[in-house]
Design an enzyme around this catalytic site. Structure first.
Site, short mmCIF file in Angstrom:
data_model
loop_
_atom_site.label_atom_id
_atom_site.label_comp_id
_atom_site.label_asym_id
_atom_site.label_seq_id
_atom_site.Cartn_x
_atom_site.Cartn_y
_atom_site.Cartn_z
N GLY A 45 0.87 -1.30 -0.16
CA GLY A 45 -0.17 -0.27 -0.02
C GLY A 45 0.80 1.29 0.13
O GLY A 45 0.39 2.35 -0.54
N GLU A 99 3.84 3.89 6.51
CA GLU A 99 2.49 2.97 6.17
C GLU A 99 1.46 3.54 5.55
O GLU A 99 1.36 4.69 5.72
CB GLU A 99 2.40 2.50 7.82
CG GLU A 99 1.03 1.53 7.82
CD GLU A 99 0.99 0.32 7.04
OE1 GLU A 99 1.33 0.22 5.77
OE2 GLU A 99 0.31 -0.66 7.57
N ASP A 100 0.59 2.90 4.62
CA ASP A 100 -0.17 3.58 4.15
C ASP A 100 -1.65 4.09 4.82
O ASP A 100 -1.91 5.18 4.87
CB ASP A 100 -1.03 2.76 2.88
CG ASP A 100 -1.46 1.16 3.29
OD1 ASP A 100 -1.42 0.85 4.41
OD2 ASP A 100 -1.78 0.55 2.65
N ASP A 103 -5.55 1.91 10.86
CA ASP A 103 -6.79 1.76 11.16
C ASP A 103 -7.19 1.44 12.56
O ASP A 103 -7.20 2.15 13.43
CB ASP A 103 -7.12 0.53 9.94
CG ASP A 103 -8.85 0.16 10.10
OD1 ASP A 103 -9.48 0.86 10.85
OD2 ASP A 103 -9.09 -0.90 9.41
N LYS A 131 -7.36 6.62 10.02
CA LYS A 131 -8.76 6.45 10.35
C LYS A 131 -9.19 6.61 11.76
O LYS A 131 -8.34 6.42 12.63
CB LYS A 131 -9.31 4.99 10.06
CG LYS A 131 -9.15 4.99 8.50
CD LYS A 131 -9.99 3.52 8.04
CE LYS A 131 -9.89 3.24 6.78
NZ LYS A 131 -10.48 2.08 6.16
N ASP A 158 -5.40 -0.26 -1.99
CA ASP A 158 -6.18 -1.19 -2.83
C ASP A 158 -7.49 -1.76 -2.17
O ASP A 158 -7.84 -1.56 -0.95
CB ASP A 158 -5.36 -2.29 -3.01
CG ASP A 158 -5.37 -3.44 -1.78
OD1 ASP A 158 -4.89 -2.89 -0.90
OD2 ASP A 158 -5.54 -4.48 -2.11
N ARG A 164 -4.95 0.60 -7.20
CA ARG A 164 -4.00 1.14 -6.63
C ARG A 164 -3.21 2.33 -7.36
O ARG A 164 -2.57 3.31 -6.95
CB ARG A 164 -2.60 0.08 -6.47
CG ARG A 164 -3.11 -0.96 -5.32
CD ARG A 164 -1.64 -1.53 -5.04
NE ARG A 164 -2.02 -3.06 -4.61
CZ ARG A 164 -2.12 -3.35 -3.27
NH1 ARG A 164 -1.86 -2.13 -2.38
NH2 ARG A 164 -2.05 -4.34 -2.62
P1 IMP Z 1 -4.37 -1.83 11.24
O1 IMP Z 1 -3.68 -2.78 11.45
O2 IMP Z 1 -5.69 -2.09 11.68
O3 IMP Z 1 -4.16 -0.50 11.44
O4 IMP Z 1 -4.53 -2.06 9.58
C1 IMP Z 1 -3.75 -1.37 8.71
C2 IMP Z 1 -3.73 -1.96 7.33
O5 IMP Z 1 -5.21 -2.32 6.98
C3 IMP Z 1 -3.11 -0.96 6.46
O6 IMP Z 1 -1.88 -1.34 6.28
C4 IMP Z 1 -3.97 -1.55 5.26
O7 IMP Z 1 -3.38 -2.40 4.17
C5 IMP Z 1 -5.18 -2.05 5.49
N1 IMP Z 1 -6.33 -1.20 5.43
C6 IMP Z 1 -7.08 -0.65 6.53
N2 IMP Z 1 -8.06 0.39 5.85
C7 IMP Z 1 -7.97 0.25 4.37
C8 IMP Z 1 -8.54 1.03 3.53
O8 IMP Z 1 -9.56 2.00 3.62
N3 IMP Z 1 -8.23 0.81 2.30
C9 IMP Z 1 -7.09 0.06 1.92
N4 IMP Z 1 -6.43 -0.63 2.96
C10 IMP Z 1 -7.01 -0.37 4.27
MG MG Z 2 -1.09 -2.47 4.16
#
Ligand code: IMP
Ligand code: MG
Length: 178
Positions: A45, A99-100, A103, A131, A158, A164
């Site tokens: 990402g 990091e992208d 979440d 987010k 994605d 992407r």
């Molecule tokens: P976390 O570990 O819950 O913070 O998730 C982070 C990962 O979830 C990111 O690196 C993304 O790859 C993926 N992710 C979460 N939300 C999205 C979104 O809206 N679009 C694309 N990827 C997402």
């Molecule tokens: Mg990711």
């Protein structure tokens, strides 16, 4: 340019460009005395973000990438796993994880722990998009955009490996895609 079905533009290309430039100026300032930093991009990402951010910086920097197992599988397991490691040794380096999306924050939390254990000179993190859904205490040092809890695609992000290459960040309605 045509927007694909199900996608609605959220952050236009020029806003991304100017925000990346702002982040780069901030990072240049913060690391002015560091010597060299290692940008560690999280595949896939962050690949476009890292490409742009690394070129917008003026300080000495290297670029490397790491990869994690996929989000869907992780979400169910509640864990994250490194499937491709950096090739540059971490010890003694100033690490900036790129990091992208933040979440729940689990991915970043895992990465900060895992790489801090390798004795870097310092470790910070930069996320393109945050987010409001965090379930962890991790605080990224640099944040591109705070958005609401919607699925976003484009600029590297994605849905099922699609979208992407869109030049902007858009929200996605999965029920409306072709
Ligand atoms: P976390 O570990 O819950 O913070 O998730 C982070 C990962 O979830 C990111 O690196 C993304 O790859 C993926 N992710 C979460 N939300 C999205 C979104 O809206 N679009 C694309 N990827 C997402
Ligand atoms: Mg990711």
């Amino acid at each position: 340019m045509m927007t694909p079905a199900g996608v609605q533009e959220l952050v236009p290309e020029d806003r991304i460009r100017s925000r990346v430039a702002e982040l780069a100026r901030q990072i240049d300032e913060d690391y002015a005395d560091a010597g060299e930093i290692l940008l560690l991009g999280v595949l896939r990402g962050a690949f476009i973000f890292v490409a742009d951010l690394s070129r917008a910086l003026s300080i000495d920097r290297r670029v490397d990438f790491i990869a994690l197992s996929s989000y869907e599988r992780d979400a169910r397991r509640g864990g994250v796993r490194l499937i491709m490691d950096s090739r540059v040794p971490i010890e003694g380096k100033h690490i900036l994880l790129v990091e992208d999306i933040l979440d729940t924050g689990r991915t970043l939390e895992y990465l900060l722990d895992a790489f801090a254990a390798r004795k870097p000179a310092s470790i910070r993190s930069c996320v393109l998009v945050r987010k409001p859904t965090q379930e962890t205490q991790v605080t990224p040092d640099y944040v591109g955009f705070d958005i609401s809890d919607e699925w976003v695609v484009g600029y590297g992000l994605d849905f099922d490996d699609r979208f992407r290459a869109l030049p902007y960040i858009g929200t996605l309605d999965p029920d409306a895609i072709d």
